[in-house]
Every structure is written in structure tokens, then in C-alpha cells.
Scaffold this motif. Structure first.
Motif, PDB file in Angstrom:
ATOM      1  N   ASN A  75     -60.856 -68.818 -79.647  1.00 18.26           N
ATOM      2  CA  ASN A  75     -61.090 -68.224 -80.965  1.00 18.26           C
ATOM      3  C   ASN A  75     -61.576 -66.781 -80.971  1.00 18.26           C
ATOM      4  O   ASN A  75     -60.888 -65.895 -81.445  1.00 18.26           O
ATOM      5  CB  ASN A  75     -62.110 -69.080 -81.738  1.00 18.26           C
ATOM      6  CG  ASN A  75     -61.572 -70.474 -81.950  1.00 18.26           C
ATOM      7  OD1 ASN A  75     -60.429 -70.621 -82.383  1.00 18.26           O
ATOM      8  ND2 ASN A  75     -62.355 -71.480 -81.598  1.00 18.26           N
ATOM      9  N   SER A  76     -62.793 -66.570 -80.407  1.00 20.95           N
ATOM     10  CA  SER A  76     -63.330 -65.204 -80.553  1.00 20.95           C
ATOM     11  C   SER A  76     -64.343 -64.839 -79.471  1.00 20.95           C
ATOM     12  O   SER A  76     -64.914 -65.713 -78.807  1.00 20.95           O
ATOM     13  CB  SER A  76     -64.018 -65.077 -81.916  1.00 20.95           C
ATOM     14  OG  SER A  76     -65.120 -65.949 -81.932  1.00 20.95           O
ATOM     15  N   GLU A 135     -67.836 -62.804 -79.126  1.00 14.51           N
ATOM     16  CA  GLU A 135     -68.910 -62.252 -79.974  1.00 14.51           C
ATOM     17  C   GLU A 135     -69.943 -61.531 -79.107  1.00 14.51           C
ATOM     18  O   GLU A 135     -70.478 -62.125 -78.159  1.00 14.51           O
ATOM     19  CB  GLU A 135     -69.611 -63.401 -80.695  1.00 14.51           C
ATOM     20  CG  GLU A 135     -69.127 -63.581 -82.116  1.00 14.51           C
ATOM     21  CD  GLU A 135     -69.965 -64.634 -82.824  1.00 14.51           C
ATOM     22  OE1 GLU A 135     -70.803 -64.258 -83.648  1.00 14.51           O
ATOM     23  OE2 GLU A 135     -69.775 -65.826 -82.490  1.00 14.51           O
ATOM     24  N   LYS A 172     -67.460 -58.561 -83.196  1.00 16.30           N
ATOM     25  CA  LYS A 172     -66.714 -59.816 -83.010  1.00 16.30           C
ATOM     26  C   LYS A 172     -65.237 -59.468 -82.835  1.00 16.30           C
ATOM     27  O   LYS A 172     -64.690 -58.672 -83.604  1.00 16.30           O
ATOM     28  CB  LYS A 172     -66.907 -60.690 -84.246  1.00 16.30           C
ATOM     29  CG  LYS A 172     -66.315 -62.057 -84.131  1.00 16.30           C
ATOM     30  CD  LYS A 172     -66.909 -62.982 -85.208  1.00 16.30           C
ATOM     31  CE  LYS A 172     -66.241 -64.334 -85.188  1.00 16.30           C
ATOM     32  NZ  LYS A 172     -65.172 -64.454 -86.154  1.00 16.30           N
ATOM     33  N   ASP A 218     -61.546 -61.148 -82.636  1.00 18.47           N
ATOM     34  CA  ASP A 218     -60.782 -62.395 -82.807  1.00 18.47           C
ATOM     35  C   ASP A 218     -59.598 -62.425 -81.868  1.00 18.47           C
ATOM     36  O   ASP A 218     -58.987 -61.382 -81.593  1.00 18.47           O
ATOM     37  CB  ASP A 218     -60.294 -62.499 -84.261  1.00 18.47           C
ATOM     38  CG  ASP A 218     -61.454 -62.803 -85.193  1.00 18.47           C
ATOM     39  OD1 ASP A 218     -62.376 -63.523 -84.753  1.00 18.47           O
ATOM     40  OD2 ASP A 218     -61.455 -62.276 -86.320  1.00 18.47           O
ATOM     41  N   LYS A 219     -59.298 -63.637 -81.419  1.00 22.66           N
ATOM     42  CA  LYS A 219     -58.205 -63.800 -80.443  1.00 22.66           C
ATOM     43  C   LYS A 219     -56.889 -63.218 -80.989  1.00 22.66           C
ATOM     44  O   LYS A 219     -56.534 -63.431 -82.144  1.00 22.66           O
ATOM     45  CB  LYS A 219     -58.015 -65.281 -80.114  1.00 22.66           C
ATOM     46  CG  LYS A 219     -57.051 -65.477 -78.971  1.00 22.66           C
ATOM     47  CD  LYS A 219     -56.998 -66.919 -78.554  1.00 22.66           C
ATOM     48  CE  LYS A 219     -55.794 -67.144 -77.665  1.00 22.66           C
ATOM     49  NZ  LYS A 219     -56.072 -67.249 -76.293  1.00 22.66           N
ATOM     50  N   LYS A 234     -56.158 -60.202 -81.752  1.00 32.05           N
ATOM     51  CA  LYS A 234     -56.220 -58.947 -82.512  1.00 32.05           C
ATOM     52  C   LYS A 234     -56.446 -57.748 -81.598  1.00 32.05           C
ATOM     53  O   LYS A 234     -56.838 -57.892 -80.446  1.00 32.05           O
ATOM     54  CB  LYS A 234     -57.314 -59.039 -83.568  1.00 32.05           C
ATOM     55  CG  LYS A 234     -56.946 -59.987 -84.690  1.00 32.05           C
ATOM     56  CD  LYS A 234     -57.824 -59.760 -85.884  1.00 32.05           C
ATOM     57  CE  LYS A 234     -57.338 -60.584 -87.061  1.00 32.05           C
ATOM     58  NZ  LYS A 234     -58.275 -60.526 -88.160  1.00 32.05           N
ATOM     59  N   TYR A 282     -58.287 -54.046 -80.996  1.00 29.00           N
ATOM     60  CA  TYR A 282     -59.464 -53.265 -81.393  1.00 29.00           C
ATOM     61  C   TYR A 282     -59.528 -51.986 -80.564  1.00 29.00           C
ATOM     62  O   TYR A 282     -59.067 -51.955 -79.426  1.00 29.00           O
ATOM     63  CB  TYR A 282     -60.746 -54.060 -81.139  1.00 29.00           C
ATOM     64  CG  TYR A 282     -60.780 -55.363 -81.909  1.00 29.00           C
ATOM     65  CD1 TYR A 282     -61.374 -55.439 -83.165  1.00 29.00           C
ATOM     66  CD2 TYR A 282     -60.195 -56.513 -81.376  1.00 29.00           C
ATOM     67  CE1 TYR A 282     -61.374 -56.634 -83.873  1.00 29.00           C
ATOM     68  CE2 TYR A 282     -60.187 -57.703 -82.069  1.00 29.00           C
ATOM     69  CZ  TYR A 282     -60.788 -57.764 -83.323  1.00 29.00           C
ATOM     70  OH  TYR A 282     -60.781 -58.935 -84.027  1.00 29.00           O
ATOM     71  N   ASP A 289     -66.114 -68.001 -77.392  1.00 24.42           N
ATOM     72  CA  ASP A 289     -66.148 -69.328 -78.038  1.00 24.42           C
ATOM     73  C   ASP A 289     -67.513 -69.983 -77.814  1.00 24.42           C
ATOM     74  O   ASP A 289     -67.600 -71.174 -77.473  1.00 24.42           O
ATOM     75  CB  ASP A 289     -65.033 -70.235 -77.494  1.00 24.42           C
ATOM     76  CG  ASP A 289     -63.656 -69.713 -77.867  1.00 24.42           C
ATOM     77  OD1 ASP A 289     -63.581 -68.860 -78.774  1.00 24.42           O
ATOM     78  OD2 ASP A 289     -62.669 -70.148 -77.252  1.00 24.42           O
ATOM     79  N   THR A 305     -55.626 -60.292 -76.602  1.00 25.38           N
ATOM     80  CA  THR A 305     -56.682 -59.646 -77.381  1.00 25.38           C
ATOM     81  C   THR A 305     -56.970 -58.325 -76.677  1.00 25.38           C
ATOM     82  O   THR A 305     -57.264 -58.319 -75.487  1.00 25.38           O
ATOM     83  CB  THR A 305     -57.952 -60.530 -77.378  1.00 25.38           C
ATOM     84  OG1 THR A 305     -57.550 -61.830 -77.765  1.00 25.38           O
ATOM     85  CG2 THR A 305     -59.027 -59.988 -78.289  1.00 25.38           C
ATOM     86  N   ASP A 359     -56.392 -53.300 -85.515  1.00 31.44           N
ATOM     87  CA  ASP A 359     -56.954 -54.113 -86.599  1.00 31.44           C
ATOM     88  C   ASP A 359     -58.321 -53.600 -87.001  1.00 31.44           C
ATOM     89  O   ASP A 359     -58.717 -53.672 -88.152  1.00 31.44           O
ATOM     90  CB  ASP A 359     -57.087 -55.572 -86.122  1.00 31.44           C
ATOM     91  CG  ASP A 359     -55.727 -56.192 -85.901  1.00 31.44           C
ATOM     92  OD1 ASP A 359     -54.951 -56.232 -86.868  1.00 31.44           O
ATOM     93  OD2 ASP A 359     -55.425 -56.583 -84.750  1.00 31.44           O
TER      94      ASP A 359
END
Ligand SMILES: Nc1ncnc2c1ncn2[C@@H]1O[C@H](COP(=O)(O)OP(=O)(O)OP(=O)(O)O)[C@@H](O)[C@H]1O
Length: 575
Positions: free
Chosen positions: A325-326, A328, A349, A351-352, A354, A356, A387, A511, A528
């Protein structure tokens, strides 16, 4: 010293073989004195051996010495070889298993050549020689005691003089040797720099400056070596002179004993010979002591800076890596020196899947943040959770199978292009072809004389910066990296190539967190979310449009450019 001692003790059988052979060598040397005594006493009529017997004794003795010496040297070389292979291997393993590189490449080369050689000549060889000396000392002492007790007492009293005198200068000797090693390392570093920076040196016309610096370091190193050698020579001369002084005292006492009829001429000759075997070990014991001590410093440095560090680091997590998922980053604060924070209270954070990007002026902490995500830096405050699992808990091998970094300088091994892409792992033809296609390498490979089997790297077929970047992308694709960290990958490329590479990166199924120095809207708008960093903090975040509309720090950096003066102005106005 811990590691080298461990490897010495590992070869107990070889130590035993060495000890046995050394016992033979020592006994034979002492036997030479007895043989002298027999021959001389026969010549003056004290003994009754025939000449042919004496010849046979002598020939037998020579054969025995030749055999024992040859075998003994072979055994000690075999012992050195085994210990050095293990020791060098443990240094190499510790280096490669460290999270962070703690030593420069030239430092490592110098350590594995100069320092390890010094350990061999000053430590391992000294240990063998000490063993030989001790045995020779014991056998000779026993024999000389049998010749005459008074003579033995005199030898013992005066024998210490040449031992004690040079000891007075051991500390200076060590210091000089330490200085020599330091300067030699500096010279080696300079040579390495000269070779690596060849193009810069040429382009900026600084050959003379570099030559002057190199020549100074060369002279400094040799001067330090000369001082160390000269002082060692002085120390050696002192030993020799005090040895001679002691020898004369002893021989005069022996002559007196012959004149008074207490010992024969043959015994006197044997005693002179044995005297050497008693005094020489006493003298060399201090020389070996000095040598061993000088090596202890080097071995302890290697132990502390390379071997122990990697051992501490080996205690890492064991959880298999999984990412659904992500990522953090929570309240992340880190300082390299404990004084100034390179990262301050970072909260982001990811997210999978995306993309950045991190932007900010030079030195604001972008690379440091990537190092944290790479698990190269672990001693920070706060947490990085994937996660919900702290990244420090993941098994490193499992983690690095799915995380990749692409940097500005893509390192190429001197090997085939295929091995440079697959990085020595198994990969199928389909996988390679797909990676070549996605990274835009198909035409590059077609142009190469032997295609994927062409040897690339330093001194071979050299690839351009853009081609190297594509190879780095192909590596990540082959690995099926789920998290891709990119550190100024396209900074040195022309606009068209940079844009093409960025386009490939942005379309990857991973990611992506990319550091960029360039504020190119065409590139930035593809991400993103943009994180704007300043002095270790994230001060703004959002899409390109959001940040430009906000008219904050990014807006000003964007309008004023990011060169140093403008940067200052921009940052002041933005606050
Ligand atoms: N190994 C290190 N030891 C000590 N300080 C370091 C180390 N690496 C970086 N720093 C310092 O930490 C701060 C952040 O450095 P970092 O390399 O993360 O910045 P950056 O934003 O990536 O810079 P650049 O864009 O120039 O690459 C800087 O002040 C730098 O001098």
C-alpha cells in the motif's frame, strides 16, 4: 588484532608442522657448534676421530641443514599464505557487507596491499622467527651450561645489554612508522585522484598544480619512509654495537678459562658459536617486539574501522519484504554529526505506484532522505514504515531485491553489457529484450560490435551518460524493482535525453521518488506530488500547479532560477 589472531589459531596443524621443523632447524644450528668442537679438539689431539669420519659428519650435517631449512621456509610461507588469504577475505567481506561505505576506494586498496603486506612481514614472519629464536636459545643455553657454568653466567649478565639499549627508542620508532604509513596513504590517494580526475585536470589545465601536489606528497612519503628507515638503522646499529661489546667481554672470559685449563679450545669455539645463538635471539626479540607492536596499531585500526563496524551492522532485521500500500515517513530527524540536522521532522506518505519528486537547493537533505529509504542510514529518530513495518526490520537481501537506486554516475563493471544489465543474476532473453525495449537501449545494443556481449566499462567500449542511465533503468526493470529511488539521474544530460529518460522513469510500474535539481515544468508536472525541501525540512508539497498557484518557495525558485545568488534572494522573499 582479534581477527588476525583468530586466523592464526585456525591453522593449528600448520603451526605444529612449523614448530617441529623449527625444532629441527634450531637443533641443527646448535649441533654445528658441537661439530666444530669435535673437529677442533681432534685437530689439537684432545679427541680421536678419523678425518673420513669427520667428513661424513660434515656432509651429513649439511644435507640435514639444507632439508630442514627448505622445509621450514616452505611451511612458514604456507602458514603466511593461509592466514593472509583469510584475513584479506574477511576485510573484503566486511567492506562489501557494510551498509555505508566507511573507507575510500584508495584507502581500501592501500589497506589490502601496504597494510596487509606490513602485517605479513612484521607480524607473521616475526612470530615464526621468534619461535625459532626461542628454541635455539634453549638448546644453546643447555649446551653452553654443559661446557662451563661461569661462562654461562657471564653471557647471561652481559647478554641483556644489547636487548635493553634499543628498547629505549621503541616509541619514536613506532611514531615514525605511523607517520610514514599516513603519508604513503595520502600519496596513494593523490595518485588515484589523478587517474580518476584525468579529464577534469586536462579540461581545466591544472596539470602543473596536480604534478606539484603529487610530487610534494611523493617526496613527503619517501622522506617519512627515509626517516623511519634511518631511525630503525640507528636502532639496529646500537643493537649491533652493544652486541659486539658483549661478545668481546665473553670471548675474553672464555680465553681466560682456556688459559687456566678449565675448558678445551674446541669447547671455547663451540661456546663462541653458541653465544651467538643465545645473544642474537635476545637482540632480535626486541626488534621483533617493536615490529609486532607497530603492526598492532594497523591491525587494530582495520579491526575497529572495517571488521567490527560491519559485524555490528549485520544484526539487521529478518522480515521478508512486502509492499502493498504505502510508505510512511514519520517525524524523521537525522544528523550526521550530532550537531546539525540533515533531516528535520520529515512527514511524508508515498502511495504504491505513484511518482514523487524531491526538489530543493543543494545540501538541503535530498540525498540523505534517499539514503534513509535505502536503509543505509538507520540511526535516526522517527520511523519509516512500509505497510506499517519499520524498514529496519526487513531482511536486507529481501529488501534490496525490490528496491533500486539510479544515480547520476552509473557504475559500469568491466564486463559484457549483458552482465552489466543483469548484474550477474540469471535473466532470460525475453526479460533482457523487454528491459532493452523499455529503457530505449535497443538501438544502442545494435550499434555495439558484439551486441550484448560487448565488453563495456573503463578502458573498453565507453558509453555516454544517457546510455548509462538507460542501463541503470534496465537494471531496475530486470530486477522488477517495486520502489525506485532516483538521485539526480538526469542532471548531467542534455534536455532532450533527460526528458526522454524522465518519461521512461515516470511510466515505470514502480513507486518512484526522484530527486531533481532541475525545475523543468515539463518534467515536474508529470509527478503526482512534489516535496520541496529546505534546510532538512519539507516546507511545501503538492502538484506543480498547486505549488505555482501558492506562490511559495518553489514558485520563487522557479522564477528566479536556482543558482546560488538567486536562490538566496528567492528564499528570503519566500519567507
Ligand atoms: N556523509 C556525510 N557526513 C556528514 N555530513 C554529510 C554527509 N553527507 C551529507 N552531509 C551533509 O548533510 C547535508 C545534506 O546533504 P545531502 O547530500 O542530503 O543534500 P542534497 O540536498 O542531496 O544536496 P545536493 O543537491 O547538492 O546533492 C549537507 O549539509 C551535507 O553537507
Amino acid at each position: 588484532m582479534e581477527t588476525i589472531k583468530k586466523y592464526i589459531l585456525k591453522y593449528k596443524f600448520l603451526i605444529l608442522v612449523n614448530v617441529i621443523l623449527i625444532i629441527f632447524v634450531s637443533a641443527l644450528k646448535a649441533l654445528q657448534a658441537i661439530l666444530f668442537k669435535i673437529i677442533v679438539d681432534t685437530s689439537v689431539g684432545n679427541l680421536n676421530y678419523s678425518i673420513s669420519t669427520l667428513i661424513w659428519y660434515s656432509v651429513g650435517f649439511l644435507i640435514a641443514v639444507f632439508t630442514a631449512e627448505t622445509l621450514s621456509k616452505a611451511a612458514s610461507s604456507a602458514f603466511n599464505k593461509k592466514v593472509l588469504i583469510d584475513y584479506k577475505q574477511s576485510i573484503i567481506e566486511s567492506f562489501i557487507n557494510s551498509r555505508r561505505r566507511k573507507i575510500t576506494s584508495s584507502g581500501l586498496i592501500s589497506l589490502l596491499s601496504n597494510d596487509v603486506r606490513m602485517i605479513e612481514s612484521n607480524y607473521l614472519t616475526s612470530l615464526i622467527n621468534i619461535m625459532e629464536d626461542v628454541l635455539l636459545f634453549i638448546v644453546s643455553l643447555y649446551l653452553i651450561l654443559r661446557i662451563n657454568v661461569y661462562l654461562t653466567i657471564v653471557i647471561f649478565i652481559f647478554g641483556w645489554v644489547p636487548v635493553i639499549v634499543p628498547q629505549l627508542f621503541t616509541k619514536i620508532n613506532q611514531e615514525l612508522k605511523g607517520q610514514y604509513l599516513k603519508k604513503l596513504e595520502r600519496f596513494t590517494n593523490r595518485i588515484k585522484e589523478m587517474a580518476q580526475g584525468f579529464e577534469v585536470i586536462k579540461a581545466f589545465n591544472i596539470e602543473n598544480k596536480i604534478l606539484n601536489m603529487t610530487s610534494k606528497d611523493n617526496k613527503d612519503a619517501e622522506m617519512a619512509g627515509y626517516k623511519s628507515d634511518a631511525f630503525q638503522g640507528f636502532q639496529g646499529a646500537l643493537s649491533i654495537v652493544s652486541g659486539f661489546a658483549m661478545f668481546f667481554v665473553n670471548i675474553l672470559v672464555a680465553t681466560y678459562l682456556v688459559l687456566r685449563g678449565y675448558i678445551t679450545v674446541g669447547s671455547m669455539i663451540a661456546a663462541v658459536q653458541l653465544m651467538n645463538y643465545i645473544v642474537n635471539p635476545l637482540i632480535s626479540a626486541s626488534v621483533y617486539g617493536t615490529k609486532i607492536k607497530s603492526v598492532e596499531k594497523i591491525a587494530d585500526k582495520i579491526q575497529k574501522e572495517i571488521i567490527d563496524v560491519s559485524k555490528e551492522e549485520v544484526s539487521q532485521g529478518d522480515k521478508p519484504f512486502e509492499f502493498k500500500n504505502s510508505i510512511e515517513i514519520k517525524n524523521l530527524t537525522f544528523s550526521y554529526d550530532g550537531k546539525r540536522n540533515a533531516l528535520s521532522n520529515i512527514n511524508i506518505k508515498l502511495d504504491k505506484g505513484k511518482k514523487y519528486t524531491l526538489v530543493g537547493e543543494s545540501g538541503c537533505g535530498k540525498t540523505t532522505l534517499l539514503r534513509v529509504l535505502l536503509n543505509h542510514i538507520t540511526d535516526y529518530e522517527g520511523q519509516v514504515l512500509i505497510d506499517g513495518v519499520d524498514i529496519r526490520e526487513f531482511d536486507p537481501a529481501s529488501y534490496y531485491r525490490k528496491v533500486s537506486i539510479i544515480q547520476q554516475n552509473v557504475f559500469m563493471f568491466s564486463d559484457t553489457l549483458k552482465n552489466n544489465i543483469c548484474l550477474y543474476s540469471e535473466c532470460s532473453e525475453e526479460e533482457i529484450n523487454e528491459a532493452l525495449r523499455q529503457s530505449g537501449l535497443v538501438h544502442v545494443v545494435e550499434k555495439l560490435p558484439k551486441g550484448l556481449d560487448t565488453i563495456v566499462g573503463e578502458g573498453e567500449v565507453e558509453l555516454s551518460g544517457g546510455e548509462r542511465q538507460r542501463i541503470a533503468i534496465a537494471r531496475a526493470l530486470i530486477k522488477k524493482a517495486e520502489i525506485l529511488l532516483i538521485d539526480e539521474a538526469t542532471a548531467a544530460l542534455d534536455k532532450v535525453t533527460a526528458s526522454d529518460i524522465e518519461r521512461i522513469l515516470i511510466n515505470l510500474d514502480a513507486t518512484v521518488l526522484a530527486v531533481t535539481h532541475k525545475l523543468d515544468p515539463e518534467i515536474l508536472k508529470r509527478y503526482d506530488e512534489i516535496f520541496v525541501m529546505r534546510d532538512g525540512e519539507i516546507i511545501e508539497r503538492g502538484t506543480l500547479d498547486e505549488l505555482l498557484n501558492k506562490r511559495g518557495y518553489l514558485y520563487y525558485m522557479y522564477n528566479y532560477g536556482i543558482d546560488e545568488k538567486e536562490e538566496m534572494k528567492a528564499s528570503e522573499e519566500a519567507i
